[in-house]
Every structure is written in structure tokens, then in C-alpha cells.
Design an enzyme around this catalytic site. Structure first.
Site: not given
Ligand code: ATR
Length: 262
Positions: A14, A16, A66, A124
Site C-alpha cells: 500500500s 497509504s 471494507k 466492471g
Molecule cells: P474491487 O473491489 O477492487 O473493485 P472486485 O470486487 O474483484 O475488485 O471487482 C473487480 C471487477 O472486475 C468486477 O466487476 C469483476 O467482474 P465480476 O463482477 O463479474 O466478477 C471484474 N473482472 C475481474 N476480472 C475480470 C475479467 N477477467 N473479465 C471481465 N471482468 C472482470
């Protein structure tokens, strides 16, 4: 001496501690900010041990805790409740939690003067994206489309929406004014990238590497790098703890760049 820390699963990486300790030094505050790396099994015990310590004045929570933090807090502000995530806690008699991620993102796009009727695409819908989308709606952005590989519900006040599927993204890409990638990958293929206008601002929330797999595709577009959100979310945290806004000076930027360009 006051003590602060960030708790999460990969906090040894991090930035931070670097950011907050820099501000403590600049403003001659007798405080120290450290990191606490935990996993699912020791999160609760480690956190409780930490906050028992009377010298702890505040802390940050990062992925993936979180949400887990809510049950240890006496007060949570409404924005954090709506986002369902707390990233900043003040410990003074009671534990009070807020979310500064959404403010951080909004402040990181300020200089681009994106008005409320512009077309925004969010790629995402994970934890960080939830805060960003909430911030955009809260600020009054009207045309926000969120794409996700799995269908998820988006709640904002009384409105209930769903994320859209990537297969219908093509018709929206060429008219997007801002595209925000919140995934750890580049979800667009070469053909899709080509349809994005040179005038579209592209943004990623990953800060290392600075030029992510997504941003790298847009040589001539204006870019908002992930580091902006990280710095901008730390400012309201510092304000929450100390009551004034710290400035982001060149030395801080240099220190951060040294870390993320490694
Ligand atoms: P954070 O909390 O840091 O945002 P996360 O909750 O793991 O991390 O979210 C990652 C995002 O990237 C999610 O929207 C995830 O899609 P899903 O909700 O369908 O899981 C997306 N994501 C991660 N890997 C992916 C991939 N290979 N292709 C498309 N979307 C992806």
C-alpha cells in the site's frame, strides 16, 4: 504520538503509509502511519487488538474488508451505508466510519470538466466501482452505463438498475465522453478500442503500472491515472482526522512515482 494504519490483505504494497507519513512530516504532526496485513482468519482478532490500543486515532480499511468492518463501528455515515463499504475510520471514544473512495474518484476527474450530461461508461462493477458509480449518480451525472461480465443490481436511492452485458457495448463506445475501467484487466478487444474517439477521456483505477493494459491502448486520448484516485481519497481521510486539507506537493508526487514506476 498518534497512531494510524491501513488494514487489508496486501497492505505491505500500500502507498497509504507513504502518503500519510509525508503529510505528518510536512505539517509537523506527531503521528505514525503503518500497515497491517491480515487474512480472513485473523482479521477480526488483529483489528480488535489494534483498536484496543488507546493511541490509535484512526485507520483505513482496504480490500477485502471494507464491508466486514461495519460490525465494529458505532457510527457509519450515510454515503458509506449507501455504498456498503467503509474505507476510513476515526477512533475517538467511538469508532466512526466513512467512505472517501467516491469523493476521491470525483475529485480525480474534476480538472477534465466533464459536465453532467456527458456519456460515461463504467467497465466492471466490483467494490471500487460501486463507490465510483454512487459518486457519479450522487453528483448528478445522468448518462452512466455500467457494464459487467456478471449481471449485478445497482441501487441508487429509489432507482434500481442492472449492469449491462458487454455484448451490447459496441453501440455506446463511439459516443462515450469518459470510459472508466474498474476491472483488473482490459475488457475491450482491439476492434472495440478502435471505435473509441480520440476525444474520449479514458480512466483506470489501477495505479501500478501507471499505463495499465487498458490505458496503453489509447495513445492520443486524455488519461486519468489510477494514482489520482488514490491520492484524492486520502485527502478527505486526512481531513476527517485532522480537520484541514493537506496539499499534494511535488515531493509527494515524486515519492509516489518512484514507487509505482519501479
Ligand atoms: P474491487 O473491489 O477492487 O473493485 P472486485 O470486487 O474483484 O475488485 O471487482 C473487480 C471487477 O472486475 C468486477 O466487476 C469483476 O467482474 P465480476 O463482477 O463479474 O466478477 C471484474 N473482472 C475481474 N476480472 C475480470 C475479467 N477477467 N473479465 C471481465 N471482468 C472482470
Amino acid at each position: 504520538m498518534k497512531y494510524f494504519f491501513v488494514i487489508g490483505d496486501r497492505t505491505s504494497q500500500s502507498l497509504s503509509p507513504l502518503i500519510f507519513n509525508h503529510w505528518f512530516k510536512v505539517y509537523k504532526i506527531r503521528a505514525k502511519y503503518s500497515y497491517v496485513e491480515v487474512n480472513k482468519n485473523n482479521f477480526e482478532k488483529t483489528l480488535l487488538d489494534k483498536i484496543k490500543n488507546k493511541k490509535i486515532s484512526g485507520f483505513n480499511i482496504t480490500i477485502p474488508f471494507k464491508k466486514n468492518i461495519f460490525k465494529y463501528l458505532d457510527v457509519v455515515n450515510n454515503h458509506a451505508k449507501n455504498i456498503d463499504a467503509v474505507n476510513c475510520v476515526k477512533v475517538i471514544k467511538t469508532n466512526k466510519g466513512i467512505n472517501t473512495d467516491w469523493i476521491g474518484y470525483l475529485n480525480s476527474i474534476k480538472e477534465f470538466k466533464i459536465n453532467k450530461s456527458k456519456n460515461i461508461i463504467v467497465l466492471g462493477y466490483g467494490g471500487a466501482s460501486k463507490a465510483i458509480v454512487y459518486g457519479l449518480f450522487f453528483k448528478g451525472y445522468k448518462n452512466v452505463l455500467v457494464f459487467n461480465r456478471t449481471k449485478k443490481q445497482i441501487n441508487f436511492k429509489e432507482k434500481k438498475m442492472f449492469t449491462k452485458q458487454y455484448r451490447i457495448i459496441n453501440k455506446h463506445l463511439s459516443t462515450a465522453d469518459l470510459i472508466i475501467n474498474t476491472t483488473p484487466i482490459n475488457p475491450l478487444d482491439k476492434k472495440q478500442i478502435k471505435t473509441v474517439s480520440k476525444n474520449t477521456v479514458v480512466s483506470d483505477i489501477v495505479y501500478k503500472p501507471k499505463n495499465t493494459a487498458f490505458l496503453r491502448n489509447f495513445k492520443n486520448n486524455k488519461k486519468i491515472y489510477g494514482i489520482s484516485m488514490l491520492i484524492e481519497q486520502a485527502i478527505p481521510c486526512f481531513y476527517y482526522w485532522f480537520g484541514f486539507k493537506p496539499s499534494v506537493d511535488e515531493i509527494l508526487i515524486k515519492k509516489i512515482n518512484k514507487k509505482i514506476n519501479k
